[in-house]
Design a protein around this motif. Sequence first.
Motif, PDB file in Angstrom:
ATOM      1  N   ASP B 109      11.812 -14.925  -2.230  1.00 55.42           N
ATOM      2  CA  ASP B 109      11.172 -13.795  -2.904  1.00 55.42           C
ATOM      3  C   ASP B 109      12.182 -12.698  -3.229  1.00 55.42           C
ATOM      4  N   THR B 110      13.135 -12.546  -2.335  1.00 53.18           N
ATOM      5  CA  THR B 110      14.143 -11.526  -2.557  1.00 53.18           C
ATOM      6  C   THR B 110      15.020 -11.900  -3.741  1.00 53.18           C
ATOM      7  N   LYS B 112      14.132 -13.511  -6.228  1.00 54.30           N
ATOM      8  CA  LYS B 112      13.368 -13.246  -7.454  1.00 54.30           C
ATOM      9  C   LYS B 112      13.430 -11.774  -7.871  1.00 54.30           C
ATOM     10  N   LEU B 113      13.523 -10.924  -6.876  1.00 56.80           N
ATOM     11  CA  LEU B 113      13.544  -9.490  -7.181  1.00 56.80           C
ATOM     12  C   LEU B 113      14.691  -9.103  -8.101  1.00 56.80           C
ATOM     13  N   ILE B 114      15.797  -9.777  -7.940  1.00 57.25           N
ATOM     14  CA  ILE B 114      16.968  -9.351  -8.715  1.00 57.25           C
ATOM     15  C   ILE B 114      17.238 -10.250  -9.907  1.00 57.25           C
ATOM     16  N   LYS B 117      18.979  -9.349 -13.337  1.00 52.66           N
ATOM     17  CA  LYS B 117      19.852  -8.181 -13.208  1.00 52.66           C
ATOM     18  C   LYS B 117      21.294  -8.635 -13.131  1.00 52.66           C
ATOM     19  N   ASP B 118      22.168  -7.834 -13.637  1.00 55.55           N
ATOM     20  CA  ASP B 118      23.584  -8.166 -13.556  1.00 55.55           C
ATOM     21  C   ASP B 118      24.118  -7.634 -12.235  1.00 55.55           C
ATOM     22  N   PHE B 119      23.650  -8.253 -11.166  1.00 53.84           N
ATOM     23  CA  PHE B 119      24.029  -7.808  -9.828  1.00 53.84           C
ATOM     24  C   PHE B 119      24.363  -9.033  -9.004  1.00 53.84           C
ATOM     25  N   LEU B 120      25.526  -9.012  -8.372  1.00 54.66           N
ATOM     26  CA  LEU B 120      26.012 -10.143  -7.594  1.00 54.66           C
ATOM     27  C   LEU B 120      25.572  -9.971  -6.145  1.00 54.66           C
ATOM     28  N   ALA B 121      24.414 -10.531  -5.791  1.00 55.96           N
ATOM     29  CA  ALA B 121      23.877 -10.323  -4.445  1.00 55.96           C
ATOM     30  C   ALA B 121      24.704 -11.068  -3.410  1.00 55.96           C
ATOM     31  N   GLU B 122      24.981 -10.416  -2.298  1.00 62.07           N
ATOM     32  CA  GLU B 122      25.747 -11.060  -1.241  1.00 62.07           C
ATOM     33  C   GLU B 122      24.975 -11.171   0.063  1.00 62.07           C
ATOM     34  N   ILE B 124      21.275  -9.943   2.384  1.00 63.25           N
ATOM     35  CA  ILE B 124      19.974  -9.304   2.493  1.00 63.25           C
ATOM     36  C   ILE B 124      19.878  -8.640   3.855  1.00 63.25           C
TER      37      ILE B 124
END
Lengths: 139, 139
Positions: B109-110, B112-114, B117-122, B124
């Motif tokens: 789900d997390t 999906k939140l981003i 978006k042009d954000f490189l998640a690393e 949580i």
Amino acid sequence: MQKQIVDILKEYGLKATPQRVTILSAIERQGHANIDEIYKDAKEKHSTISLATVYKNVTSLVAIDLLKEVALNNFKPKYEINKQPHSHIVCKKCGEIEDISLTNEIEFDTAKLIEGKDFLAEDIELNIYGVCHNCQNVG
Amino acid sequence: MQKQIVDILKEYGLKATPQRVTILSAIERQGHANIDEIYKDAKEKHSTISLATVYKNVTSLVAIDLLKEVALNNFKPKYEINKQPHSHIVCKKCGEIEDISLTNEIEFDTAKLIEGKDFLAEDIELNIYGVCHNCQNVG
DNA sequence: CTGGGTGCAAAGTATTTGCATGAAC
DNA sequence: GTTCATGCAAATACTTTGCACCCAG
């Protein structure tokens, strides 16, 4: 400054001083700001404001839930206007925060995590750390 | 201290000094500890250790990802051994932290939140703030 | 007017740094 | 022996406090 906020202040016996109003406006405009950023910004509108006043106000405004503190890894805490529950995208490089929604699914799944525990949950803090658009395009 | 950890230290050119090993053991035993708690605990095993050494080590151990910093509202940051992703139950009164699992649903789900978006998640970070068992039974 | 608020300066707390000495490898 | 780490003391950074004066209500 909306009437609403002045009413909340009144309700808690806090006066709507220009310094206090300026601080709230600064945070609202910046979205998320740490003490220094609030101070710097507020100083432009109200040049005589002191750092101590910023500290005192932020503390009391957090106490009455008008502001919310956002603790961050590697950065000083930031403050935001306390609105609907939401989560944060946080850039590890520059510290910028962007609000994103907190879905019902997540709230539901989180509630399940603590089922059966003798723990009185009050709020969920979900921060996604990574690298923002701007910081991907520099070193 | 497991062989594994010494190897990781070596890999980053860090020596396995008794102070460093003591600090890691203290954190491992406490689960989550802030600088003072680490210092106090480490001092019992190694009475000459200095606060500066604790600061320096915690910083370098976080840098090589052996430790993870846990930023908290209203409390000084705590440190934990960096293990599998998990979430935290945090008591607002006493600051105690308990680890809980981070389910696949939440990770999904997390993500999906981003989306979009042009954000490189690393990573949580999910913290559930509330009141723990012990603190419910006091003032 | 009155009570809370402000700004200043000082105190208190937290963290970082420089450097001489010491220990791990 | 070489390199990195330690411990101390000093420096810096951050936050809180006390108090005289001021202003919002």
